[in-house]
Design an enzyme around this catalytic site. Structure first.
Site, mmCIF file in Angstrom:
data_model
loop_
_atom_site.group_PDB
_atom_site.id
_atom_site.type_symbol
_atom_site.label_atom_id
_atom_site.label_comp_id
_atom_site.label_asym_id
_atom_site.label_seq_id
_atom_site.Cartn_x
_atom_site.Cartn_y
_atom_site.Cartn_z
ATOM 1 N N ASN A 1 0.062 4.655 -0.774
ATOM 2 C CA ASN A 1 -1.072 5.531 -0.166
ATOM 3 C C ASN A 1 -1.257 6.128 1.084
ATOM 4 O O ASN A 1 -2.275 6.543 1.647
ATOM 5 C CB ASN A 1 -1.799 6.887 -1.552
ATOM 6 C CG ASN A 1 -3.209 5.249 -1.492
ATOM 7 O OD1 ASN A 1 -3.078 4.601 -1.132
ATOM 8 N ND2 ASN A 1 -4.353 5.983 -2.211
ATOM 9 N N HIS B 1 -3.405 -17.647 -5.106
ATOM 10 C CA HIS B 1 -4.913 -16.486 -5.075
ATOM 11 C C HIS B 1 -5.728 -17.417 -4.398
ATOM 12 O O HIS B 1 -7.077 -17.163 -3.450
ATOM 13 C CB HIS B 1 -4.841 -15.139 -5.292
ATOM 14 C CG HIS B 1 -5.359 -15.770 -6.528
ATOM 15 N ND1 HIS B 1 -5.783 -16.498 -8.000
ATOM 16 C CD2 HIS B 1 -6.970 -15.819 -6.690
ATOM 17 C CE1 HIS B 1 -6.320 -16.587 -8.273
ATOM 18 N NE2 HIS B 1 -7.000 -16.196 -7.979
ATOM 19 N N ASP B 2 -6.534 -18.485 -4.661
ATOM 20 C CA ASP B 2 -7.394 -19.365 -4.046
ATOM 21 C C ASP B 2 -7.164 -20.749 -3.142
ATOM 22 O O ASP B 2 -7.253 -21.481 -3.221
ATOM 23 C CB ASP B 2 -8.114 -20.195 -5.994
ATOM 24 C CG ASP B 2 -8.614 -18.691 -6.314
ATOM 25 O OD1 ASP B 2 -9.404 -17.325 -5.865
ATOM 26 O OD2 ASP B 2 -8.458 -19.023 -7.646
ATOM 27 N N ASP C 1 -4.830 -10.559 -15.403
ATOM 28 C CA ASP C 1 -6.125 -11.686 -16.047
ATOM 29 C C ASP C 1 -6.984 -10.791 -16.567
ATOM 30 O O ASP C 1 -7.816 -9.883 -16.206
ATOM 31 C CB ASP C 1 -5.895 -11.302 -13.999
ATOM 32 C CG ASP C 1 -6.815 -13.084 -13.210
ATOM 33 O OD1 ASP C 1 -6.725 -13.604 -14.227
ATOM 34 O OD2 ASP C 1 -6.369 -13.551 -12.521
ATOM 35 N N ASP D 1 -9.479 -16.501 -16.733
ATOM 36 C CA ASP D 1 -9.895 -16.724 -15.354
ATOM 37 C C ASP D 1 -10.905 -17.974 -16.134
ATOM 38 O O ASP D 1 -12.064 -17.905 -17.199
ATOM 39 C CB ASP D 1 -10.643 -15.778 -15.036
ATOM 40 C CG ASP D 1 -11.582 -16.194 -13.650
ATOM 41 O OD1 ASP D 1 -10.541 -16.296 -12.293
ATOM 42 O OD2 ASP D 1 -12.567 -16.304 -13.750
ATOM 43 N N GLU E 1 -6.354 -21.100 -16.948
ATOM 44 C CA GLU E 1 -7.373 -21.253 -15.272
ATOM 45 C C GLU E 1 -8.315 -22.629 -16.015
ATOM 46 O O GLU E 1 -9.138 -22.392 -15.768
ATOM 47 C CB GLU E 1 -7.943 -20.444 -14.578
ATOM 48 C CG GLU E 1 -8.227 -21.461 -12.959
ATOM 49 C CD GLU E 1 -9.589 -20.805 -12.454
ATOM 50 O OE1 GLU E 1 -8.875 -20.675 -10.829
ATOM 51 O OE2 GLU E 1 -10.415 -20.039 -12.798
ATOM 52 N N ASP F 1 -1.849 -1.583 -3.789
ATOM 53 C CA ASP F 1 -1.984 -0.692 -5.227
ATOM 54 C C ASP F 1 -0.595 -0.691 -5.959
ATOM 55 O O ASP F 1 0.138 -1.321 -5.259
ATOM 56 C CB ASP F 1 -2.319 0.623 -4.328
ATOM 57 C CG ASP F 1 -1.291 1.561 -3.292
ATOM 58 O OD1 ASP F 1 -0.680 1.594 -3.767
ATOM 59 O OD2 ASP F 1 -2.119 2.715 -2.807
ATOM 60 N N ASP G 1 -4.115 3.735 2.899
ATOM 61 C CA ASP G 1 -5.633 3.897 2.864
ATOM 62 C C ASP G 1 -6.157 2.550 3.052
ATOM 63 O O ASP G 1 -6.768 1.569 2.940
ATOM 64 C CB ASP G 1 -6.071 4.405 1.973
ATOM 65 C CG ASP G 1 -5.669 3.245 0.723
ATOM 66 O OD1 ASP G 1 -5.139 2.169 0.217
ATOM 67 O OD2 ASP G 1 -6.795 3.284 -0.814
ATOM 68 N N ASP H 1 0.869 -1.312 0.124
ATOM 69 C CA ASP H 1 -0.154 -0.037 -0.134
ATOM 70 C C ASP H 1 0.748 1.405 -0.084
ATOM 71 O O ASP H 1 1.249 1.339 1.025
ATOM 72 C CB ASP H 1 -0.538 -0.152 1.242
ATOM 73 C CG ASP H 1 -1.719 1.248 1.518
ATOM 74 O OD1 ASP H 1 -2.015 1.793 -0.103
ATOM 75 O OD2 ASP H 1 -2.185 1.651 2.622
HETATM 76 C C1 GLC Z 1 -11.104 -17.676 -10.496
HETATM 77 C C2 GLC Z 1 -10.464 -17.441 -10.123
HETATM 78 C C3 GLC Z 1 -10.984 -17.448 -7.922
HETATM 79 C C4 GLC Z 1 -12.006 -16.093 -8.524
HETATM 80 C C5 GLC Z 1 -13.210 -17.610 -9.764
HETATM 81 C C6 GLC Z 1 -14.237 -16.424 -10.488
HETATM 82 O O1 GLC Z 1 -11.330 -19.798 -9.806
HETATM 83 O O2 GLC Z 1 -8.986 -17.644 -9.581
HETATM 84 O O3 GLC Z 1 -10.416 -15.893 -7.424
HETATM 85 O O4 GLC Z 1 -13.116 -16.396 -7.682
HETATM 86 O O5 GLC Z 1 -12.693 -17.460 -11.140
HETATM 87 O O6 GLC Z 1 -14.011 -15.074 -11.085
HETATM 88 CA CA CA Z 2 -3.199 2.293 -1.560
#
Ligand code: GLC
Ligand code: CA
Length: 535
Positions: A26, A311-312, A101, A198, A239, A32, A28, A24
């Protein structure tokens, strides 16, 4: 033999950033683009030459940016288009690539297309989504509940395979295909070098068989996106949700003009019965999946994606390693098992400091729309404690806590007086970059040396893979061979082992516990890589 284009992509080492949680700038409490720019040297020093950014486009954030309201503009919290241009320039001037993405399956219900579409049945956007008078099937949302939502304004139901605010686009409509092509071209023209795509296999629906995804027109749509001359130079990773080798070939064989590679999630089974239920497991299970997919990729000339976390997907070291007493050893051993294989490496933010899973004691602390949906639908016979245990285990928040740069209250992600959008990681005071670098057992330095070795030796990017250990061995030994040169990689599992090799090696070029000899007694999670003298 991999084609030249895929061989080139095999030299990329991709660092995945979850922008909301990286840095981050700035103050908040939300990560970013300027924050990312300020940390690019960290990523380059690690040895990565490409960055994949999770969605950073305008979004109401029902699913943290995977619900896009404008594909051509930047999310307010993350900055402006000028910041994005600056980031692209900052990456390219360091010789690094940018992967964005792309979310082609659905938009936010705040997107202009949806706002127009819901107005009625005879405007240009009416058929951009799936609308029905009656619910046509029993499809469920991946985030819990029905996949069909009634819309008062239009007086019909629309499809949402994910959250209610993520309406599925109707790819049967050629106008939708054209919109997505234009979005790809827009970002390519800005200098974006590739896309992570995605839930790619959801874009073609299968109303006949009742399957939501892998529909009959899937490959036609993917080719429409990436099989065009304008997109031929792009790196693309889909994915997917298939573990069928045949599907991998159909998506990624070079001559098909579809995707460069696909994430295969087979090894996500390691250490769990399902996403919210752990199972006792060994590194052996990870080895078995890796060996299997090295074989499939080699037999079919496919570029494989090497990853353990994203991230999942909560941290692999916490599922199959020992993330308490032997955290450094587990993190480095798993890294060597995965990142000296053939394919394109992806490293998720925090992996390079051996970040383990997090935990919290109240459901109110969770943000992840998926885990909250699953929690609501959990078996009523479970106690609150049991439910929390499951959510702690499976929640995507595990991998979404602010990146831990140092041991201060907010881990250097933002100022200490600020409340970050998601609480700091439960183990951030103990596990953070500054503490890691101050330690003589630094996960970061190991990763850096590992990636440097991979980048310096063509055998690791282009060489053939051969498994040397037997399936019943409680360790993993493999070689990578190119021309007259061969490397041995030895990764021990949970117990002490005496390991002998059928060939002679130089002394290890890299090891996690400072070995002098490649053969001999290995401690739990000890690993080493050495060049063969004769073979
Ligand atoms: C993919 C992404 C996930 C998202 C889902 C819906 O699985 O990696 O984070 O919630 O698609 O877009
Ligand atoms: Ca920020």
């Amino acid at each position: 033999m991999l084609c030249d284009k895929y061989r080139e992509f095999g030299k990329w080492i991709i660092y995945q950033i979850y922008p909301r949680s990286f840095m981050d700038a700035n103050g908040d409490g939300i990560g970013d683009l300027q924050g990312i720019i300020s940390r690019l040297d960290h990523i380059r020093e690690l040895g990565c030459n490409a960055v994949w950014l999770c969605p950073c486009f305008k979004s109401p954030n029902e699913d943290n940016g995977y619900d896009i309201a404008d594909y051509r503009d930047i999310m307010d919290e993350f900055g402006t288009m000028e910041d994005m241009d600056e980031l692209i320039e900052a990456l390219h001037s360091r010789g690094m690539k940018l992967i964005l993405d792309l979310v082609p399956n659905h938009t936010s219900t705040d997107h202009r297309w949806f706002r127009e579409s819901r107005k009625g049945r005879d405007n240009p956007y009416s058929d951009y989504y799936y609308w029905y008078d009656e619910i046509p099937n029993d499809w469920k949302s991946c985030f819990g509940g029905s996949a069909w939502q009634y819309d008062e304004q239009r007086g019909q139901y629309y499809l949402h395979s994910f959250a209610v605010g993520q309406a599925d686009l109707n790819w049967e409509n050629p106008a939708v295909v054209k919109e997505m092509q234009d979005i790809v071209d827009f970002w390519a023209a800005k200098g974006c070098d590739g896309f992570r795509v995605d839930v790619i296999d959801c874009i073609s629906k299968n109303f006949e068989t009742g399957e939501n995804g892998l529909g009959p027109r899937l490959h036609e749509y993917i080719r429409a996106l990436f099989g065009r001359r304008e997109a031929a130079h792009l790196f693309t990773v889909g994915e997917g949700h298939t573990n069928d080798p045949e599907d991998f070939v159909l998506h990624c064989a070079a001559e098909r003009g579809e995707l460069s590679t696909l994430f295969i999630f087979d090894h996500m089974e390691c250490g769990r019965k399902d996403k919210f239920t752990p199972k006792a497991d060994s590194l052996a299970s990870l080895r078995d999946y890796l060996v299997k997919w090295q074989g499939i990729s080699a037999d079919n000339d496919l570029l494989y994606s090497l990853f353990t976390d994203n991230h999942d997907q909560p941290q692999m070291i916490s599922r199959i390693g020992n993330d308490r007493g032997l955290r450094y050893e587990s993190a480095t051993d798993i890294a060597m098992m995965v990142y000296l294989l053939k394919g394109v490496p992806f490293i998720y933010q925090g992996q390079e400091i051996g970040m383990p899973a997090s935990y919290t004691s109240s459901i109110a602390d969770f943000d992840d729309v998926e885990c909250l949906g699953v929690y609501r639908e959990m078996d009523k016979s479970l106690s609150e404690e049991e439910k929390l245990e499951k959510v702690n285990f499976g929640s995507r928040d595990n991998v979404r806590h602010p990146m831990a740069w140092d041991g201060s209250a907010n881990n250097g992600f933002t100022g200490d007086a600020v409340k970050p959008w998601l609480a700091p990681h439960a183990r951030g005071a103990e596990v953070n970059l500054a503490a890691d670098l101050a330690s003589d057992r630094s996960v970061f330095r190991f990763y850096r040396d590992l990636l440097a070795l991979r980048s310096a030796e063509d055998a690791f990017t282009d060489g053939d893979f051969e498994v040397i250990s037997k399936p019943e061995d409680p360790y993993f030994v493999f070689t990578r061979t190119l021309g007259g040169e061969s490397w041995a990689v030895v990764c021990n599992f949970e117990e002490d082992q005496e390991i002998r090799l059928p060939f002679e090696c130089e002394s290890p070029r890299l090891s996690n516990l400072g070995r002098g000899e490649i053969e001999g007694k290995y401690m739990p999670y000890e690993c080493a890589a050495a060049k063969l003298i004769s073979f």
